[in-house]
Design an enzyme around this catalytic site. Structure first.
Site, mmCIF file in Angstrom:
data_model
loop_
_atom_site.group_PDB
_atom_site.id
_atom_site.type_symbol
_atom_site.label_atom_id
_atom_site.label_comp_id
_atom_site.label_asym_id
_atom_site.label_seq_id
_atom_site.Cartn_x
_atom_site.Cartn_y
_atom_site.Cartn_z
ATOM 1 N N TRP A 27 0.863 -1.199 0.000
ATOM 2 C CA TRP A 27 0.000 0.000 0.000
ATOM 3 C C TRP A 27 0.888 1.235 0.000
ATOM 4 O O TRP A 27 1.856 1.299 0.783
ATOM 5 C CB TRP A 27 -0.902 -0.025 1.245
ATOM 6 C CG TRP A 27 -1.857 1.123 1.309
ATOM 7 C CD1 TRP A 27 -2.646 1.595 0.298
ATOM 8 C CD2 TRP A 27 -2.139 1.936 2.464
ATOM 9 N NE1 TRP A 27 -3.392 2.652 0.757
ATOM 10 C CE2 TRP A 27 -3.108 2.888 2.071
ATOM 11 C CE3 TRP A 27 -1.670 1.947 3.786
ATOM 12 C CZ2 TRP A 27 -3.621 3.842 2.957
ATOM 13 C CZ3 TRP A 27 -2.178 2.894 4.662
ATOM 14 C CH2 TRP A 27 -3.140 3.829 4.250
ATOM 15 N N ASP A 51 1.679 -8.613 -1.148
ATOM 16 C CA ASP A 51 0.272 -8.222 -1.026
ATOM 17 C C ASP A 51 0.050 -6.907 -1.762
ATOM 18 O O ASP A 51 0.584 -5.872 -1.379
ATOM 19 C CB ASP A 51 -0.080 -8.047 0.457
ATOM 20 C CG ASP A 51 -1.538 -7.720 0.636
ATOM 21 O OD1 ASP A 51 -2.340 -8.666 0.715
ATOM 22 O OD2 ASP A 51 -1.890 -6.520 0.671
ATOM 23 N N TYR A 56 -4.196 -0.055 -5.206
ATOM 24 C CA TYR A 56 -2.879 0.490 -4.861
ATOM 25 C C TYR A 56 -2.181 1.088 -6.098
ATOM 26 O O TYR A 56 -1.192 1.800 -5.971
ATOM 27 C CB TYR A 56 -1.950 -0.580 -4.255
ATOM 28 C CG TYR A 56 -2.425 -1.219 -2.970
ATOM 29 C CD1 TYR A 56 -3.519 -0.716 -2.261
ATOM 30 C CD2 TYR A 56 -1.773 -2.335 -2.450
ATOM 31 C CE1 TYR A 56 -3.948 -1.317 -1.079
ATOM 32 C CE2 TYR A 56 -2.190 -2.939 -1.271
ATOM 33 C CZ TYR A 56 -3.279 -2.436 -0.593
ATOM 34 O OH TYR A 56 -3.683 -3.044 0.564
ATOM 35 N N LYS A 81 -6.694 -7.607 -4.803
ATOM 36 C CA LYS A 81 -8.037 -7.383 -4.221
ATOM 37 C C LYS A 81 -8.930 -6.638 -5.201
ATOM 38 O O LYS A 81 -8.446 -5.779 -5.951
ATOM 39 C CB LYS A 81 -7.916 -6.551 -2.932
ATOM 40 C CG LYS A 81 -6.804 -7.009 -2.003
ATOM 41 C CD LYS A 81 -6.732 -6.216 -0.715
ATOM 42 C CE LYS A 81 -5.491 -6.592 0.076
ATOM 43 N NZ LYS A 81 -4.285 -5.874 -0.292
ATOM 44 N N HIS A 114 -11.935 -6.237 -1.132
ATOM 45 C CA HIS A 114 -11.117 -5.270 -0.397
ATOM 46 C C HIS A 114 -11.814 -4.705 0.851
ATOM 47 O O HIS A 114 -11.209 -4.592 1.914
ATOM 48 C CB HIS A 114 -10.696 -4.138 -1.342
ATOM 49 C CG HIS A 114 -9.433 -3.456 -0.940
ATOM 50 N ND1 HIS A 114 -8.510 -2.988 -1.837
ATOM 51 C CD2 HIS A 114 -8.925 -3.169 0.273
ATOM 52 C CE1 HIS A 114 -7.487 -2.446 -1.193
ATOM 53 N NE2 HIS A 114 -7.727 -2.532 0.094
ATOM 54 N N SER A 151 -11.426 -8.785 3.118
ATOM 55 C CA SER A 151 -10.564 -7.871 3.851
ATOM 56 C C SER A 151 -11.454 -6.855 4.555
ATOM 57 O O SER A 151 -12.471 -6.415 3.985
ATOM 58 C CB SER A 151 -9.613 -7.185 2.864
ATOM 59 O OG SER A 151 -8.732 -6.322 3.544
ATOM 60 N N SER A 200 -1.001 -2.964 8.024
ATOM 61 C CA SER A 200 -0.394 -1.957 8.908
ATOM 62 C C SER A 200 -0.021 -2.545 10.267
ATOM 63 O O SER A 200 -0.428 -2.043 11.315
ATOM 64 C CB SER A 200 -1.304 -0.738 9.079
ATOM 65 O OG SER A 200 -1.176 0.094 7.957
ATOM 66 N N PRO A 201 0.777 -3.614 10.267
ATOM 67 C CA PRO A 201 1.161 -4.226 11.549
ATOM 68 C C PRO A 201 2.033 -3.311 12.403
ATOM 69 O O PRO A 201 2.227 -3.591 13.585
ATOM 70 C CB PRO A 201 1.934 -5.485 11.122
ATOM 71 C CG PRO A 201 2.463 -5.155 9.760
ATOM 72 C CD PRO A 201 1.395 -4.306 9.115
ATOM 73 N N GLN A 204 1.295 1.911 10.737
ATOM 74 C CA GLN A 204 1.871 2.883 9.800
ATOM 75 C C GLN A 204 3.039 3.631 10.444
ATOM 76 O O GLN A 204 3.276 4.810 10.168
ATOM 77 C CB GLN A 204 0.796 3.856 9.307
ATOM 78 C CG GLN A 204 -0.276 3.138 8.484
ATOM 79 C CD GLN A 204 -1.453 4.032 8.137
ATOM 80 O OE1 GLN A 204 -1.279 5.146 7.663
ATOM 81 N NE2 GLN A 204 -2.651 3.533 8.374
HETATM 82 P P1 A2P Z 1 9.632 3.482 5.382
HETATM 83 O O1 A2P Z 1 9.044 3.105 4.059
HETATM 84 O O2 A2P Z 1 10.351 4.791 5.339
HETATM 85 O O3 A2P Z 1 10.439 2.370 6.022
HETATM 86 P P2 A2P Z 1 2.745 -0.315 8.237
HETATM 87 O O4 A2P Z 1 3.296 -1.500 7.536
HETATM 88 O O5 A2P Z 1 2.256 -0.571 9.617
HETATM 89 O O6 A2P Z 1 1.698 0.421 7.430
HETATM 90 O O7 A2P Z 1 3.955 0.726 8.433
HETATM 91 C C1 A2P Z 1 4.604 1.293 7.317
HETATM 92 C C2 A2P Z 1 5.330 2.530 7.763
HETATM 93 O O8 A2P Z 1 6.298 2.196 8.757
HETATM 94 C C3 A2P Z 1 6.065 3.174 6.635
HETATM 95 O O9 A2P Z 1 5.959 4.585 6.830
HETATM 96 C C4 A2P Z 1 7.522 2.730 6.815
HETATM 97 O O10 A2P Z 1 8.380 3.759 6.391
HETATM 98 C C5 A2P Z 1 7.613 2.501 8.298
HETATM 99 N N1 A2P Z 1 8.450 1.341 8.639
HETATM 100 C C6 A2P Z 1 8.457 0.124 8.077
HETATM 101 N N2 A2P Z 1 9.308 -0.697 8.685
HETATM 102 C C7 A2P Z 1 9.856 0.010 9.692
HETATM 103 C C8 A2P Z 1 10.824 -0.300 10.691
HETATM 104 N N3 A2P Z 1 11.376 -1.492 10.758
HETATM 105 N N4 A2P Z 1 11.154 0.699 11.566
HETATM 106 C C9 A2P Z 1 10.610 1.922 11.481
HETATM 107 N N5 A2P Z 1 9.677 2.266 10.565
HETATM 108 C C10 A2P Z 1 9.316 1.326 9.675
#
Ligand code: A2P
Length: 286
Positions: A27, A51, A56, A81, A114, A151, A200-201, A204
């Site tokens: 996404w 995914d 997207y 999706k 979706h 979803s 978004s685990p 975000q």
């Molecule tokens: P970036 O692309 O600059 O790494 P989610 O998967 O929950 O939606 O979170 C995605 C967001 O978290 C993106 O903004 C990503 O930014 C950031 N992110 C992904 N992996 C990490 C990590 N290991 N540590 C810190 N931020 C992360």
């Protein structure tokens, strides 16, 4: 889920299909070079589960990166999706064809609805979801979607859909992270053999500065992001982290060297609401 060693280890869906236990979320991943580089990095780090979604806008980039990787198609697990404006039987079948064309694939491993069509009168949205689902069942019967699911479905959306389904959903992909633990939906799915995936685990990125997560992560010697992903896995959900950063893509795949204790899982379960997207499946209507 203990005992797993890599993002390639598979969870079995109810139809016997294996789904890699961590997926690479896309996404907001842009089409073109930045997206392609992130996908190449992810595949080099061992991710085999990607995914995406029609909405997207990056299915072409996913397809190109997969083709360029040289990894045999059967080793990969690709999800896409059907978007909200394409619901209904005929529109969904057309949307699926379009997704396959953009991906350059003749089948997908998992096709999802979706969002539920939860607005308006009950009977109406239930009929819409049932029609869309009938199309997914047809694609499944033809082998063009190796598995099918939904979803953002809450139990109240799943119940009527399952009551009229010939093939019950195999997956429900929902927002899930520390601060949004989704216990009721997860329990509903667990009882019915539906595998939960977590979008978004990392909330975000919004949960990563939480003091409790930082304290627990420090004790394990992992990062807060790795702790979030481990918590998802140990709570029975397949996390779909996304990142465009090479270092963070690798970091998010290295989560198999520690186990979170039951006590710490409970501590994380109990975190106050935190980092939610604010997207409620009952009201979302893009
Ligand atoms: P970036 O692309 O600059 O790494 P989610 O998967 O929950 O939606 O979170 C995605 C967001 O978290 C993106 O903004 C990503 O930014 C950031 N992110 C992904 N992996 C990490 C990590 N290991 N540590 C810190 N931020 C992360």
């Amino acid at each position: 889920m203990a005992g797993w060693k890599s993002v390639q280890d598979r969870v079995e869906l109810r139809n016997g299909c294996g789904i890699p236990c961590v997926g690479f979320g896309t996404w907001k991943m842009p089409q073109g070079t930045a997206g392609a580089e992130a996908l190449h990095q992810a595949l080099a780090d061992g991710y085999r589960h990607i995914d995406t979604a029609a909405a997207y806008g990056n299915e072409e980039t996913v397809g190109e990166a997969v083709a360029a990787s040289g990894i045999p198609r059967e080793e990969l697990f690709v999800t896409t999706k059907v978007w909200n404006t394409e619901r209904g039987y005929d529109a969904t079948l057309r949307a699926f064809d379009e997704s396959c064309r953009r991906l350059g694939m003749d089948y997908v491993d998992l096709y999802l609805v979706h969002w539920p069509a939860a607005q308006g009168p009950e009977g109406q949205w239930q009929r819409t979801n049932a029609e869309t689902w009938r199309a997914l069942e047809a694609l499944y019967a033809q082998g063009r979607a190796r598995a099918i699911g939904v979803s953002n479905f809450k139990p109240r959306h799943l119940e009527p859909l399952m009551a009229g389904a010939d093939v019950p959903p195999m997956v429900n992909q929902i927002e899930m992270h520390p601060g949004c633990n989704q216990e009721a939906t997860r329990e509903f799915c667990r009882e019915r053999g539906i595998v939960v995936e977590a979008w978004s685990p990392l909330g975000q990125g919004r949960v990563l500065a939480d003091a409790t997560l930082a304290e627990v992560a420090a004790r394990y010697g992992c990062t807060p992001a790795q702790l979030c992903l481990r918590w998802c896995l140990q709570r029975g959900a397949i996390p779909l982290p996304k990142s465009l950063d090479a270092g963070r893509i690798s970091e998010n795949a290295r989560i198999f060297w520690f186990d979170v204790s039951d006590e710490d899982l409970l501590l994380i379960d109990g975190l106050d609401p935190l980092g939610q997207s604010g997207l409620d499946p009952d009201t979302v209507d893009f």
